[in-house]
Motif scaffolding. Structure first.
Motif, PDB file in Angstrom:
ATOM      1  N   ASP A  93       0.817  -1.220   0.000  1.00  0.00           N
ATOM      2  CA  ASP A  93       0.000   0.000   0.000  1.00  0.00           C
ATOM      3  C   ASP A  93       0.847   1.264   0.000  1.00  0.00           C
ATOM      4  O   ASP A  93       0.300   2.374  -0.003  1.00  0.00           O
ATOM      5  N   VAL A  94       2.185   1.096   0.049  1.00  0.00           N
ATOM      6  CA  VAL A  94       3.086   2.246   0.115  1.00  0.00           C
ATOM      7  C   VAL A  94       4.213   2.077  -0.894  1.00  0.00           C
ATOM      8  O   VAL A  94       4.507   0.971  -1.345  1.00  0.00           O
ATOM      9  N   HIS A  95       4.829   3.194  -1.237  1.00  0.00           N
ATOM     10  CA  HIS A  95       6.042   3.210  -2.058  1.00  0.00           C
ATOM     11  C   HIS A  95       7.196   3.579  -1.139  1.00  0.00           C
ATOM     12  O   HIS A  95       7.071   4.476  -0.300  1.00  0.00           O
ATOM     13  N   THR A  96       8.330   2.873  -1.277  1.00  0.00           N
ATOM     14  CA  THR A  96       9.464   3.109  -0.385  1.00  0.00           C
ATOM     15  C   THR A  96      10.760   3.172  -1.180  1.00  0.00           C
ATOM     16  O   THR A  96      10.961   2.393  -2.112  1.00  0.00           O
ATOM     17  N   GLU A  97      11.642   4.098  -0.810  1.00  0.00           N
ATOM     18  CA  GLU A  97      12.978   4.183  -1.388  1.00  0.00           C
ATOM     19  C   GLU A  97      13.988   4.416  -0.272  1.00  0.00           C
ATOM     20  O   GLU A  97      13.647   4.953   0.789  1.00  0.00           O
ATOM     21  N   ILE A  98      15.233   4.006  -0.532  1.00  0.00           N
ATOM     22  CA  ILE A  98      16.342   4.239   0.399  1.00  0.00           C
ATOM     23  C   ILE A  98      17.271   5.263  -0.231  1.00  0.00           C
ATOM     24  O   ILE A  98      17.654   5.123  -1.396  1.00  0.00           O
ATOM     25  N   TRP A  99      17.621   6.290   0.545  1.00  0.00           N
ATOM     26  CA  TRP A  99      18.566   7.300   0.072  1.00  0.00           C
ATOM     27  C   TRP A  99      19.718   7.411   1.071  1.00  0.00           C
ATOM     28  O   TRP A  99      19.506   7.428   2.279  1.00  0.00           O
ATOM     29  N   CYS A 100      20.936   7.491   0.543  1.00  0.00           N
ATOM     30  CA  CYS A 100      22.117   7.580   1.388  1.00  0.00           C
ATOM     31  C   CYS A 100      23.006   8.717   0.918  1.00  0.00           C
ATOM     32  O   CYS A 100      23.169   8.924  -0.282  1.00  0.00           O
ATOM     33  N   ALA A 120      17.829   1.561  -3.798  1.00  0.00           N
ATOM     34  CA  ALA A 120      18.676   2.471  -3.026  1.00  0.00           C
ATOM     35  C   ALA A 120      19.309   3.496  -3.964  1.00  0.00           C
ATOM     36  O   ALA A 120      19.681   3.165  -5.094  1.00  0.00           O
ATOM     37  N   TYR A 121      19.403   4.727  -3.497  1.00  0.00           N
ATOM     38  CA  TYR A 121      19.960   5.827  -4.292  1.00  0.00           C
ATOM     39  C   TYR A 121      20.988   6.585  -3.449  1.00  0.00           C
ATOM     40  O   TYR A 121      20.959   6.537  -2.220  1.00  0.00           O
ATOM     41  N   SER A 122      21.859   7.311  -4.125  1.00  0.00           N
ATOM     42  CA  SER A 122      22.781   8.205  -3.428  1.00  0.00           C
ATOM     43  C   SER A 122      22.154   9.581  -3.332  1.00  0.00           C
ATOM     44  O   SER A 122      21.782  10.169  -4.350  1.00  0.00           O
ATOM     45  N   SER A 123      22.059  10.105  -2.127  1.00  0.00           N
ATOM     46  CA  SER A 123      21.407  11.406  -1.945  1.00  0.00           C
ATOM     47  C   SER A 123      22.335  12.580  -2.185  1.00  0.00           C
ATOM     48  O   SER A 123      21.980  13.715  -1.915  1.00  0.00           O
ATOM     49  N   SER A 124      23.554  12.309  -2.680  1.00  0.00           N
ATOM     50  CA  SER A 124      24.368  13.446  -3.123  1.00  0.00           C
ATOM     51  C   SER A 124      23.605  14.186  -4.219  1.00  0.00           C
ATOM     52  O   SER A 124      23.782  15.376  -4.439  1.00  0.00           O
ATOM     53  N   GLY A 125      22.680  13.439  -4.859  1.00  0.00           N
ATOM     54  CA  GLY A 125      21.827  14.048  -5.874  1.00  0.00           C
ATOM     55  C   GLY A 125      20.784  14.979  -5.308  1.00  0.00           C
ATOM     56  O   GLY A 125      20.074  15.650  -6.056  1.00  0.00           O
ATOM     57  N   PHE A 126      20.648  15.016  -3.977  1.00  0.00           N
ATOM     58  CA  PHE A 126      19.682  15.923  -3.359  1.00  0.00           C
ATOM     59  C   PHE A 126      20.058  17.381  -3.581  1.00  0.00           C
ATOM     60  O   PHE A 126      19.266  18.280  -3.331  1.00  0.00           O
ATOM     61  N   LYS A 144       0.463   6.145  -4.432  1.00  0.00           N
ATOM     62  CA  LYS A 144       0.494   5.642  -3.054  1.00  0.00           C
ATOM     63  C   LYS A 144       1.228   6.621  -2.137  1.00  0.00           C
ATOM     64  O   LYS A 144       2.066   7.401  -2.601  1.00  0.00           O
ATOM     65  N   PRO A 145       0.984   6.533  -0.842  1.00  0.00           N
ATOM     66  CA  PRO A 145       1.841   7.259   0.102  1.00  0.00           C
ATOM     67  C   PRO A 145       3.266   6.715  -0.007  1.00  0.00           C
ATOM     68  O   PRO A 145       3.465   5.537  -0.311  1.00  0.00           O
ATOM     69  N   ALA A 146       4.250   7.558   0.253  1.00  0.00           N
ATOM     70  CA  ALA A 146       5.644   7.140   0.102  1.00  0.00           C
ATOM     71  C   ALA A 146       6.446   7.415   1.364  1.00  0.00           C
ATOM     72  O   ALA A 146       6.177   8.381   2.095  1.00  0.00           O
ATOM     73  N   PHE A 147       7.425   6.553   1.599  1.00  0.00           N
ATOM     74  CA  PHE A 147       8.375   6.740   2.690  1.00  0.00           C
ATOM     75  C   PHE A 147       9.778   6.740   2.097  1.00  0.00           C
ATOM     76  O   PHE A 147      10.156   5.809   1.377  1.00  0.00           O
ATOM     77  N   ILE A 148      10.553   7.778   2.389  1.00  0.00           N
ATOM     78  CA  ILE A 148      11.942   7.866   1.938  1.00  0.00           C
ATOM     79  C   ILE A 148      12.826   7.646   3.161  1.00  0.00           C
ATOM     80  O   ILE A 148      12.837   8.458   4.089  1.00  0.00           O
ATOM     81  N   LEU A 149      13.529   6.512   3.175  1.00  0.00           N
ATOM     82  CA  LEU A 149      14.393   6.155   4.296  1.00  0.00           C
ATOM     83  C   LEU A 149      15.784   6.711   4.032  1.00  0.00           C
ATOM     84  O   LEU A 149      16.445   6.306   3.071  1.00  0.00           O
ATOM     85  N   GLU A 185       6.761  10.959   3.248  1.00  0.00           N
ATOM     86  CA  GLU A 185       7.345  11.180   4.567  1.00  0.00           C
ATOM     87  C   GLU A 185       8.817  10.775   4.523  1.00  0.00           C
ATOM     88  O   GLU A 185       9.156   9.679   4.077  1.00  0.00           O
ATOM     89  N   PHE A 186       9.690  11.660   4.971  1.00  0.00           N
ATOM     90  CA  PHE A 186      11.119  11.364   5.052  1.00  0.00           C
ATOM     91  C   PHE A 186      11.438  10.836   6.451  1.00  0.00           C
ATOM     92  O   PHE A 186      11.090  11.465   7.451  1.00  0.00           O
ATOM     93  N   VAL A 187      12.082   9.671   6.497  1.00  0.00           N
ATOM     94  CA  VAL A 187      12.415   9.021   7.770  1.00  0.00           C
ATOM     95  C   VAL A 187      13.930   8.988   7.925  1.00  0.00           C
ATOM     96  O   VAL A 187      14.648   8.473   7.059  1.00  0.00           O
ATOM     97  N   ARG A 188      14.409   9.527   9.021  1.00  0.00           N
ATOM     98  CA  ARG A 188      15.845   9.533   9.288  1.00  0.00           C
ATOM     99  C   ARG A 188      16.227   8.202   9.946  1.00  0.00           C
ATOM    100  O   ARG A 188      16.020   8.006  11.147  1.00  0.00           O
ATOM    101  N   VAL A 189      16.791   7.293   9.162  1.00  0.00           N
ATOM    102  CA  VAL A 189      17.202   5.988   9.690  1.00  0.00           C
ATOM    103  C   VAL A 189      18.486   6.128  10.498  1.00  0.00           C
ATOM    104  O   VAL A 189      18.648   5.558  11.573  1.00  0.00           O
ATOM    105  N   ALA A 190      19.418   6.911   9.977  1.00  0.00           N
ATOM    106  CA  ALA A 190      20.705   7.140  10.637  1.00  0.00           C
ATOM    107  C   ALA A 190      21.353   8.357   9.960  1.00  0.00           C
ATOM    108  O   ALA A 190      21.034   8.666   8.814  1.00  0.00           O
TER     109      ALA A 190
END
Length: 281
Positions: A93-100, A120-126, A144-149, A185-190
């Motif tokens: 029910d959700v879309h999820t991506e990992i950014w580092c 998984a993506y590199s967030s240097s592109g942010f 869908k709702p999305a979560f960016i880890l 929603e952006f989630v700060r994993v670490a």
């Protein structure tokens, strides 16, 4: 250390540096880091350290789907069928991506994410407006709702990058979404202060040359100070808070049947089978 974290290869030189500092008492200085990089490079050249163990590339290329002939194409299709994997997120029910933040760690994180069909993506592109708009477009396309880890350094630049990216992407999604169910929603994993304390990670003062340090209080810490297995465990916990594991298990159960159906539809090319038997066309 490379043997200890073999399942998380490739590691970055910075990860080795922080493990040596945190676990073995080596000097936390740029001079020691430079020396370590020099020795690691020489050890790789001498084949004392496998090239696959370390990631330090900065090369980007675009693939080309070209084939030697029609048989080569059929062989590739057969191999793909044999390695068929379902998109386990398709029924979620959700879309999820990992950014580092660190590009060198993407492969480690992708190994975890791919277990759940999460990219998984590199967030240097942010720093790129194009990258942020592309992320928002992917979210809007899912409906869908999305979560960016997100995983990044605990320092003024890392926090600013996370905050600005979240603000921009949320604004793009709100402007372009087809319905009110699509949100992000952006989630700060670490890395967080709680993790720095819990894992007794080494810290350093904020760089005075960083213009974002003006409002920063306390020390800073690099993501790579966390051991690879700690990062993997933290990421898995956050993923499994979001996804429906029962649905994923159902998709995995169907995957094997679908793989067999596809391989039956794509028999091994005659020329490939002949070559494997030592024959010629």
């Amino acid at each position: 250390m490379l043997d200890e974290y073999r399942e998380h290869w490739p590691l970055t030189a910075r990860q080795l540096f922080y493990r040596l500092v945190g676990a073995h008492g080596f000097d936390k200085s740029e001079a020691f880091y430079s020396t370590l990089c020099h020795h690691v490079a020489n050890a790789r050249r001498a084949r004392l350290i496998p090239f696959a163990a370390i990631r330090d590339d900065g090369v980007m290329t675009l693939t080309m789907d070209h084939y030697a002939d029609a048989d080569a194409f059929r062989a590739v299709m057969r191999e793909r069928a044999e390695n068929y994997r379902r998109d386990l997120m398709a029924d979620q029910d959700v879309h999820t991506e990992i950014w580092c933040e660190a590009a060198g760690m993407v492969q480690q994180l992708a190994r975890i994410g791919h277990q759940y069909s999460i990219r998984a993506y590199s967030s240097s592109g942010f720093d790129s407006l194009t990258a942020k708009k592309a992320l928002a477009d992917r979210i809007c396309a899912t409906g869908k709702p999305a979560f960016i880890l997100h995983l990044g350094d605990l320092d003024p630049s890392g926090k600013s990058m996370f905050d600005v990216a979240a603000e921009d992407v949320q604004a793009f999604v709100q402007a372009d979404r087809a319905n009110g169910l699509v949100k992000v929603e952006f989630v700060r994993v670490a890395l967080t202060w709680a993790q720095v304390t819990a894992y007794h990670l080494p810290t350093s003062p904020a760089k005075t040359t960083d213009s974002r340090s003006k409002g920063w209080t306390g020390e800073t810490c690099q993501l790579e100070a966390l051991a690879p297995d700690q990062i993997a465990a933290l990421l898995k916990v956050e993923i499994e808070k979001i996804v429906d594991i029962a649905r994923m298990n159902a998709a995995l159960a169907a995957e094997e049947d679908e793989r067999q159906q596809l391989t039956r539809l794509l028999p091994t090319p005659v020329s490939t089978a002949s070559r494997n038997n030592g024959e010629t066309r």
